[in-house]
Design a protein around this motif. Structure first.
Motif, short mmCIF file in Angstrom:
data_model
loop_
_atom_site.label_atom_id
_atom_site.label_comp_id
_atom_site.label_asym_id
_atom_site.label_seq_id
_atom_site.Cartn_x
_atom_site.Cartn_y
_atom_site.Cartn_z
N LEU A 1 0.83 -1.20 0.00
CA LEU A 1 0.00 0.00 0.00
C LEU A 1 0.87 1.25 0.00
O LEU A 1 0.60 2.21 -0.73
CB LEU A 1 -0.93 0.00 1.22
N LYS A 2 1.93 1.23 0.78
CA LYS A 2 2.83 2.38 0.82
C LYS A 2 3.46 2.62 -0.55
O LYS A 2 3.60 3.77 -1.00
CB LYS A 2 3.92 2.15 1.87
N SER A 3 3.82 1.55 -1.23
CA SER A 3 4.41 1.68 -2.56
C SER A 3 3.41 2.28 -3.54
O SER A 3 3.78 3.12 -4.38
CB SER A 3 4.87 0.31 -3.06
N ALA A 4 2.15 1.89 -3.43
CA ALA A 4 1.12 2.44 -4.32
C ALA A 4 0.93 3.93 -4.06
O ALA A 4 0.77 4.72 -5.01
CB ALA A 4 -0.19 1.69 -4.11
N VAL A 5 0.96 4.32 -2.81
CA VAL A 5 0.80 5.74 -2.47
C VAL A 5 2.02 6.53 -2.96
O VAL A 5 1.89 7.64 -3.49
CB VAL A 5 0.61 5.92 -0.95
N ARG A 6 3.21 5.95 -2.80
CA ARG A 6 4.42 6.63 -3.26
C ARG A 6 4.38 6.84 -4.78
O ARG A 6 4.73 7.93 -5.28
CB ARG A 6 5.66 5.83 -2.87
N SER A 7 3.94 5.83 -5.51
CA SER A 7 3.83 5.96 -6.97
C SER A 7 2.83 7.04 -7.35
O SER A 7 3.03 7.79 -8.31
CB SER A 7 3.43 4.62 -7.58
N TYR A 8 1.76 7.11 -6.60
CA TYR A 8 0.73 8.12 -6.86
C TYR A 8 1.30 9.53 -6.77
O TYR A 8 0.92 10.42 -7.54
CB TYR A 8 -0.41 7.93 -5.84
N TYR A 9 2.23 9.73 -5.84
CA TYR A 9 2.76 11.08 -5.61
C TYR A 9 3.96 11.44 -6.47
O TYR A 9 4.38 12.61 -6.47
CB TYR A 9 3.15 11.24 -4.14
N GLN A 10 4.55 10.50 -7.20
CA GLN A 10 5.76 10.82 -7.96
C GLN A 10 5.59 12.01 -8.91
O GLN A 10 6.44 12.91 -8.93
CB GLN A 10 6.24 9.58 -8.73
N PRO A 11 4.54 12.07 -9.71
CA PRO A 11 4.38 13.24 -10.59
C PRO A 11 4.25 14.55 -9.81
O PRO A 11 4.76 15.59 -10.25
CB PRO A 11 3.09 12.93 -11.37
N GLN A 12 3.59 14.50 -8.67
CA GLN A 12 3.45 15.71 -7.86
C GLN A 12 4.79 16.17 -7.29
O GLN A 12 5.05 17.37 -7.20
CB GLN A 12 2.47 15.45 -6.71
N ILE A 13 5.64 15.23 -6.93
CA ILE A 13 6.96 15.59 -6.41
C ILE A 13 7.78 16.28 -7.50
O ILE A 13 8.48 17.27 -7.25
CB ILE A 13 7.69 14.35 -5.87
#
Length: 277
Positions: A246-258
């Motif tokens: 789940l943490k990995s999915a959330v991290r992937s979700y935020y990559q473009p925002q970062i």
């Protein structure tokens, strides 16, 4: 002579769960700064109350003392940037941002502790189910900050990383002091944790029962009888695990925002791309 009411010189405007209260309490140690203890949330939740109400809540600051306030909701409220600019176009803005993955989990745990959400963590943090919800949406920093950069000059905006509070609190406060023009006037930073999720808390079922009485109980929170009573009923908190998948999915979700955030603020946020952030 009574000091006149006036609008703030600076605002700490977010993000929630990013140690902004630490910034506030550290600044309040300085005689060169006046800030109310509470979060006014005027430009986000209470704008209809009128500017005079806001001025009264800020209180009076002597001449030569900077007046500020902290309201984390300004970052994510769509109308806040325009409202602030309308009334205080020259204000200095401060944003302290935390790894959005960690921030989302911390925010979820806070509401779970309050009894406002259930223990189905995936329902609240899985991007496939909750991308539009509070926990993930509030961490879209570039999206929210763009509203402020569209209206305010870059030199009015200071963006700090939460992680630097942990590694170099003195340096973090020095950056803030320099932004406010008070680099030589600030007291040493607050060393203790202001809010600690590891602390004991009143059990959620009891919190729900007491929720309607909060307006009456909150003013009594720090009194000796209430502290003693709370210590009698408080228990260690247990939170659902933030599983690696789940943490990995959330991290992937935020990559473009970062990526967007780094470009917008000219700040390196690569530390957020791994578990170390």
């Amino acid at each position: 002579m009574t000091d006149a009411l006036r609008l703030p010189d600076f605002i700490i405007a977010g993000a929630a769960k990013s140690a902004t209260t630490w910034l506030q309490r550290s600044l309040q140690q300085s005689a060169a700064i006046h800030m109310p203890d509470h979060e006014p949330h005027f430009f986000s939740r209470r704008y209809d109350k009128g500017i005079d109400t806001y001025l009264e809540e800020l209180g009076q600051a002597p001449d030569g003392v900077l007046l500020g306030e902290k309201s984390n909701s300004y970052l994510t409220e769509p109308e806040a940037a325009a409202r602030i600019h309308k009334h205080i176009p020259d204000v200095k803005l401060v944003f302290q941002l935390r790894n959005p993955v960690a921030r989302a989990y911390s925010d979820y745990c806070m509401l779970l502790r309050r009894g406002e959400v259930d223990a189905d963590i995936a329902q609240h943090l899985d991007p496939d189910k909750a991308a539009e919800g509070r926990f993930l949406g509030d961490g879209r920093y570039a999206h929210h900050l763009q509203r402020f950069y569209d209206l305010f000059a870059p030199e009015q905006i200071l963006v700090l990383r939460y992680e630097d509070v942990l590694s170099d609190p003195e340096g973090q406060l020095a950056k803030l002091g320099q932004h406010l023009g008070l680099s030589d006037a600030l007291a040493p930073p607050l060393q203790s944790r202001v809010k600690d999720a590891r602390a004991t808390a009143v059990p959620r079922p009891l919190r729900k029962i007491l929720a309607p009485f909060r307006p009456l109980l909150d003013p009594l929170r720090e009194t000796a009888p209430m502290v003693k009573l709370r210590n009698l009923v408080a228990r260690p908190q247990r939170y659902p695990a933030f599983e690696p998948s789940l943490k990995s999915a959330v991290r992937s979700y935020y990559q473009p925002q970062i990526d967007e955030l780094s470009k917008l603020t000219a700040t390196d946020f690569d530390i957020w791309r791994t578990d170390k952030g």
